[in-house]
Design an enzyme around this catalytic site. Structure first.
Site, PDB file in Angstrom:
ATOM      1  CB  CYS A   1      69.187  23.870  20.566  1.00 14.67           C
ATOM      2  SG  CYS A   1      68.573  22.122  21.066  1.00 14.67           S
ATOM      3  CG  HIS A   2      72.047  20.067  19.508  1.00 16.17           C
ATOM      4  ND1 HIS A   2      70.799  20.564  19.568  1.00 16.17           N
ATOM      5  CD2 HIS A   2      72.591  19.846  19.486  1.00 16.17           C
ATOM      6  CE1 HIS A   2      71.219  19.345  20.482  1.00 16.17           C
ATOM      7  NE2 HIS A   2      71.963  18.820  20.646  1.00 16.17           N
TER       8      HIS A   2
END
Length: 195
Positions: free
Chosen positions: A113-114
Site C-alpha cells: 500500500c503506502h
C-alpha cells in the site's frame, strides 16, 4: 502449520500510529503460521495505534525501538501501509536509516500500500520494479523506480502489493521470499555497481 520460517525473525517496521491494521495483522499471522517470529519495531516504546482506514482500531504492543535492535538481527522486514503510518515513518531519520541499511543487505523486504513512501525516502527504489497504492506511482517514478499496477510484484526479494485486497497473494509471496533469504544475485549486482 508450515515450518518454513522456523528460527527466522521478521521485523514489522511501523510508526507509532496510523498503521492499516489488516496490513499488519494478516502478514503477521502468516509469518507465525510458517514458524517465524514477528517483531514489531517502532520509533517509540509502548504501543502503536492501528487503523481501519480512517477509524481507530486496536493498539498493539511495540516489541522494540530502532535503538533496541539492528537491521542484521532480522532475515526480513515488512512495511505495512496506512497513510499516517508511512508519512510519520518516512519523516523519522532513524527509521529511514534503519530501513535503508536493511534494504542494502539484500535480504527480503515486503511492502504494501503506502509502504513504499519509506523506501522512496531511503533512496532505495532506483532501478527497481514495484507496485503500491496508486497515489504513490509518481513518487516512485520520480525516485527512479518502475511502477506497475499488479497484485503482487517481486524484484530480487522486494515484494510489493497495492492494497488489502492483494493480501492473499502478498502473504504467500512474503513467506516464500523470507524462506529463501538473501538474494546473492542482487548483492553481486550492488557490489559491481559500487566497484
Amino acid at each position: 502449520m508450515s515450518n518454513r520460517l522456523v528460527n527466522k525473525r521478521i521485523a514489522f517496521v511501523v510508526a507509532n500510529e496510523g498503521i492499516e491494521q489488516i496490513e499488519l495483522t494478516r502478514p503477521w499471522e502468516e509469518v507465525e503460521k510458517a514458524g517465524g517470529e514477528p517483531v514489531l519495531v517502532a520509533p517509540e516504546a509502548g504501543e502503536a495505534q492501528a487503523m481501519n482506514h480512517l477509524d481507530k482500531a486496536d493498539t498493539v504492543p511495540v516489541d522494540a525501538t530502532f535503538a533496541d535492535v539492528r537491521p542484521q538481527d532480522f532475515v526480513g522486514i515488512v512495511l505495512p501501509g496506512g497513510v499516517a503510518n508511512q508519512d510519520l515513518l518516512r519523516t523519522n531519520p532513524d527509521a529511514v536509516q534503519w530501513v535503508k541499511t536493511f534494504v542494502g543487505s539484500n535480504r527480503p523486504v515486503a511492502v504494501i500500500c503506502h509502504g513504499p513512501w519509506t523506501l522512496v525516502e531511503a533512496g532505495v527504489v532506483r532501478g527497481r520494479t514495484l507496485t503500491s497504492w496508486p497515489s504513490l506511482q509518481t513518487d516512485i517514478r520520480n525516485a527512479g523506480g518502475n511502477w506497475v499496477d499488479e497484485e503482487v510484484v517481486v524484484d530480487q526479494g522486494l515484494v510489493t502489493s497495492r492494497k488489502p485486497d492483494d493480501l492473499p497473494a502478498f502473504c504467500a509471496k512474503i513467506v516464500e521470499e523470507f524462506a529463501e533469504g538473501r538474494h546473492e544475485q542482487q548483492a553481486a549486482k550492488t557490489h559491481a555497481t559500487a566497484s
